[in-house]
Structures are given as structure tokens and as C-alpha cells.
Design an enzyme around this catalytic site. Structure first.
Site, PDB file in Angstrom:
ATOM      1  N   LYS A 107       0.814  -1.216   0.000  1.00 46.64           N
ATOM      2  CA  LYS A 107       0.000   0.000   0.000  1.00 46.64           C
ATOM      3  C   LYS A 107       0.847   1.266   0.000  1.00 46.64           C
ATOM      4  O   LYS A 107       0.340   2.349  -0.286  1.00 46.64           O
ATOM      5  CB  LYS A 107      -0.964  -0.011   1.176  1.00 46.64           C
ATOM      6  CG  LYS A 107      -2.014  -1.094   1.041  1.00 46.64           C
ATOM      7  CD  LYS A 107      -3.079  -1.000   2.107  1.00 46.64           C
ATOM      8  CE  LYS A 107      -4.191  -1.993   1.874  1.00 46.64           C
ATOM      9  NZ  LYS A 107      -3.810  -3.360   2.303  1.00 46.64           N
TER      10      LYS A 107
HETATM   11  C1  LIG Z   1      -4.606  -4.420   1.921  1.00 43.07           C
HETATM   12  C2  LIG Z   1      -3.895  -5.726   1.867  1.00 43.07           C
HETATM   13  C3  LIG Z   1      -4.343  -6.766   1.044  1.00 43.07           C
HETATM   14  C4  LIG Z   1      -5.607  -6.655   0.245  1.00 43.07           C
HETATM   15  O1  LIG Z   1      -5.474  -5.761  -0.828  1.00 43.07           O
HETATM   16  P1  LIG Z   1      -6.770  -5.242  -1.588  1.00 43.07           P
HETATM   17  O2  LIG Z   1      -6.269  -4.296  -2.603  1.00 43.07           O
HETATM   18  O3  LIG Z   1      -7.624  -4.573  -0.551  1.00 43.07           O
HETATM   19  O4  LIG Z   1      -7.451  -6.431  -2.151  1.00 43.07           O
HETATM   20  C5  LIG Z   1      -3.597  -7.917   0.965  1.00 43.07           C
HETATM   21  N1  LIG Z   1      -2.473  -8.072   1.696  1.00 43.07           N
HETATM   22  C6  LIG Z   1      -2.029  -7.111   2.520  1.00 43.07           C
HETATM   23  C7  LIG Z   1      -0.807  -7.356   3.308  1.00 43.07           C
HETATM   24  C8  LIG Z   1      -2.710  -5.902   2.622  1.00 43.07           C
HETATM   25  O5  LIG Z   1      -2.260  -4.946   3.430  1.00 43.07           O
END
Ligand SMILES: *Cc1c(COP(=O)(O)O)cnc(C)c1O
Length: 431
Positions: A107
Site C-alpha cells: 500500500k
Molecule cells: C490491503 C492488503 C491486502 C488486500 O489488498 P486489496 O487491494 O484490498 O485487495 C492484501 N495483503 C495485505 C498485506 C494488505 O495490506
């Protein structure tokens, strides 16, 4: 490039408006009016381009004239200023490690890109002071807090489910201070997300504060997630068949970005939506009926989402055609027991340390490969295992060494504001 609302009750807007408002006034998610095609030269030269140049090429059509090229280049370069190695795990499976950024999760890319775009618009006086309001299941909060820390003209309010994020995650979102506030909600991530959604639709609140989102519903966070799929293809063996891509999915922003890059011409193969027990999307692909459900807690807590926001974007990308979607995308559900078994097995036999989210993706890919034995693929390793010590350390039988960026948070004071699952309380806080 214009963006239209998926509810079709608001006018199309440019990238700047989509970024600063987050969601359309009718409550819909914004979606690009056209899917740009990567130029043949770009795809041919991909391997020799720098990450920043790749990023500029991919993002430019989406940003249009709202940010001049030189500024956009700087934003791109800063957003992807860390490593994205594609690491072999076992024969037929590589891990695209997306956890080398400041908060050790994928993210960071979207949060860094979005914060710099919003910072750019705020600096030019294009926006009133903005409050970024965001719900997190764990990793969003830290990435957004780190990405926006100290950005002038932007205040950040993060809602997180009390007791449902890991200690490292909690430190990342509660210890920075400055323009970052954490609200500790006595409920689930879905409760947090529902509160945030309600706040965005509240006209009284809108007169008081200029609210925007930093969840993957915001196009400035969602779209740059295409970039590391390009970085993966820079490293995928030349001439090899297109990789199967297994994406650990919660809100489905990451997966949807990969499908978008593919629609633009990036030669990715079949996609797998790797889910934990929260499985409205696997159920939809099986039955054709989409039913949101309350989230249940699992070891891969960043994916504990019962009603994934970005799923409507995936449907839009496939013209709401279930047949087309099924041809491009499989989905699987992986239990906590199988998640733990995968972490153990891959560690003991292959010496590679998966985090619970990566382990879900790994398991789903291996199961797919039992049906398609020749299909080589990659998993998206979305977070560093150190963010989930309760699950990973008992398997390893020792503590995971803390990376430097996390060590810096040790001993800092947690500051959070407790909040009941009650919209009026949130509203009172924001007013
Ligand atoms: C947010 C997150 C996900 C999920 O991602 P999305 O885009 O919401 O499907 C998967 N793994 C980790 C470690 C995350 O932080």
C-alpha cells in the site's frame, strides 16, 4: 482523461477532482472513461526503462494535464523509490515482494503517489484544507499515515478496528502524531468502512470539512498499483509464457489494478483472486450471485473484508459479463489452517518466509497448478512477515528480526481516540 461515477448520477470529472473528492457525489466509485493502451514501443523497451520512467508512462494518460510532466515525474519517482524484487520460491512460483517500502506493505506505492498528488493540488491552492478520512484493516492506515505525514494542508483521520491489527501495524498508525489522528473503533473493519462511507455522504459534515478518502476507492491510490505489475514483467524471463498471477485480495484494489494493466496490454496471464474465509467474490464466481457478508477475522487480517469496494470496478472492466470474468479470473478460498501449513512448508522446505497474505496467494496458486501443471506464476507478497508475528513466529520458532524502519517506531507512545460503532460519535468528533 475523465472519470465517471459507477452509479452514473454525477457528472464526469478530471483526475484532480477525482483525487481530491475520492468518491463521486452520488456515492459511486470513479472509473476511467477509456482504458489507455500501452504503446508497442513501451512494452518492447520495458525491461530497459527505469521504474520512474515506467511509472510516468503508465500514469500520464490517467493524470492528463492536471499535473505538469516534470512534477508528475518527481511524484512517480518518489512513489516507487524502493525495490520490487521478483524472488523464486519454488519451481513454478516466484514472489513479487512488495514490502520494501517504508511501512513494509504494497500500500506504500498507492499512498505515496496519492499523498504527493494531493500535496501538489493543495500547494497550488487548488483545494481547501483537506481531511483524509480512511478506514483500515491494518496496512492502509500505516501506509497512509507515513505517506501523508507532514503534508501541508492535509489532515489525516484513520479508523481502525481495536484489537484486530498487529502491534507493528498499530504502531505505524498511532505513533506518528503531527497531522495524523487514529480513531480506535470498538468493532470490525467493515464497521470502520461503513462509518467512513456514511461520513462521505453527510451534507452537514461536508459544509464543515472537506473530506476525502485514501482507500483504494480513490483513483490516485488505486491506479498506481498497476506499476509493480510492470516491474514484475521487467523481471519475468524473456520469452516465457505469461505468468499466472495470484493476488491476495480483500478490497480488490490490487487485483483490479493488475487486471487494468493487463487490459492496457501488459502481457499477464490468468489471474487468481486468493481470499481467506471472507469469500463473497469466490462465491460470486461459483454461483453468479454477489452477497456481501459480515467480515470474519482470520490470520490474513488485511483481507478480512465482507463487501469489497473495488469489486464493482472489476465488473465494469469486464462489462458486467460473468462469462468473460470467469475466463480471466479464478478465485479460491484458503483457510487459516492451510495458511499456516503453507508458511511452515515453504519455510522448512524452501527457506522462504511467507506472511499470511502471501501464504494465501501461494496456496491458491499451488492449487491452480495442480489443474494446470505447466502454468508458472507469481504471487504478490503484499506484506513483510514481521507485521504478523503472532502467526509467523511460532512456526519459525524464533522472533523475526525487525527491519530498520520498524525499529524506529519501538518505544514511541501510542495515541488513539476510542470510538464506538456509532456514526453520531464519529460525526461529533469530526465537527
Ligand atoms: C490491503 C492488503 C491486502 C488486500 O489488498 P486489496 O487491494 O484490498 O485487495 C492484501 N495483503 C495485505 C498485506 C494488505 O495490506
Amino acid at each position: 482523461m475523465k472519470y465517471y461515477s459507477l452509479r452514473h448520477q454525477s457528472p464526469p470529472v478530471d483526475f484532480r477532482t477525482a483525487t481530491i473528492t475520492g468518491q463521486a457525489p452520488d456515492g459511486g466509485l470513479y472509473f476511467p472513461e477509456t482504458i489507455p493502451k500501452f504503446l508497442p514501443g513501451f512494452l518492447r523497451e520495458l525491461r530497459s526503462l527505469s521504474k520512474a520512467t515506467v511509472a510516468l508512462n503508465v500514469m500520464r494518460p490517467y493524470v492528463g494535464s492536471t499535473i505538469p510532466e516534470a512534477d508528475l515525474y518527481r511524484i512517480c519517482a518518489e512513489a516507487v523509490d524502493f525495490e520490487f524484487p521478483l524472488v523464486p520460491v519454488v519451481e513454478g512460483v516466484s514472489a513479487l515482494e512488495l514490502f520494501h517500502g517504508p511501512t513494509l506493505a504494497f500500500k506504500d506505492v498507492g499512498a505515496r503517489f496519492m499523498s504527493r498528488c494531493l500535496g501538489y493540488f493543495a500547494q497550488r491552492g487548488d483545494t481547501p484544507p483537506v481531511t483524509v478520512l480512511v478506514a483500515t484493516s491494518g496496512d492502509t492506515g500505516g501506509a497512509v499515515a507515513s505517506g501523508f505525514l507532514g503534508v501541508p494542508g492535509v489532515e489525516v483521520v484513520i479508523l481502525y478496528p481495536s484489537g484486530k491489527v498487529s502491534p507493528v501495524q498499530e504502531q505505524q498508525l498511532t505513533t506518528l502524531g503531527q497531522n495524523i489522528t487514529a480513531l480506535e473503533v470498538q468493532g470490525t473493519f467493515d464497521d470502520c468502512q461503513a462509518l467512513v462511507k456514511q461520513a462521505f455522504l453527510d451534507p452537514e459534515l461536508a459544509r464543515r470539512r472537506f473530506l476525502t478518502s485514501a482507500n483504494s476507492i480513490n483513483v490516485a491510490r488505486w491506479l498506481p498499483q498497476q506499476l509493480y505489475y510492470c516491474f514484475a514483467m521487467q523481471q519475468w524471463p524473456a520469452g516465457a509464457p505469461a505468468p499466472v498471477v495470484s493476488v491476495p485480495s480483500g478490497n480488490f484494489g490490487n487485483l483490479c489494478a493488475g487486471l487494468l494493466a493487463q487490459a492496457s496490454g501488459l502481457p499477464l496471464g490468468h489471474f487468481i483472486a486468493a481470499c481467506n474465509a471472507n469469500e463473497p467474490v469466490p462465491a460470486y464466481l461459483r454461483t453468479g450471485t454477489y452477497e456481501p457478508r459480515p467480515a470474519v477475522p482470520t490470520f490474513s487480517n488485511a483481507m478480512d473484508v465482507g463487501n469489497p469496494s473495488n469489486f464493482v470496478r472489476i465488473l465494469e472492466l469486464f462489462g458486467n459479463d460473468l462469462g468473460r470474468l470467469r475466463a480471466a479470473l479464478s478465485a479460491d478460498t484458503v483457510s487459516d489452517a492451510d495458511t499456516v501449513a503453507a508458511i511452515r512448508q515453504v519455510w522448512e522446505q524452501d527457506g522462504y518466509m511467507l506472511d499470511p497474505h502471501g501464504a494465501v496467494a501461494y496456496t491458491a496458486l499451488r492449487r491452480y497448478q495442480t489443474q494446470h501443471p505447466d502454468a508458472a506464476g507469481m504471487i504478490l507478497a503484499t506484506a513483510h512477515p514481521v507485521k504478523f508475528p503472532d502467526v509467523v513466529e511460532p512456526i519459525l520458532g524464533r522472533a523475526i528480526e525487525l527491519p530498520q524502519v520498524v525499529q524506529a517506531l519501538q518505544g514511541r507512545t501510542k495515541r488513539s481516540v476510542p470510538l464506538a460503532v456509532n456514526y453520531e460519535d464519529l460525526k461529533a468528533y469530526l465537527m
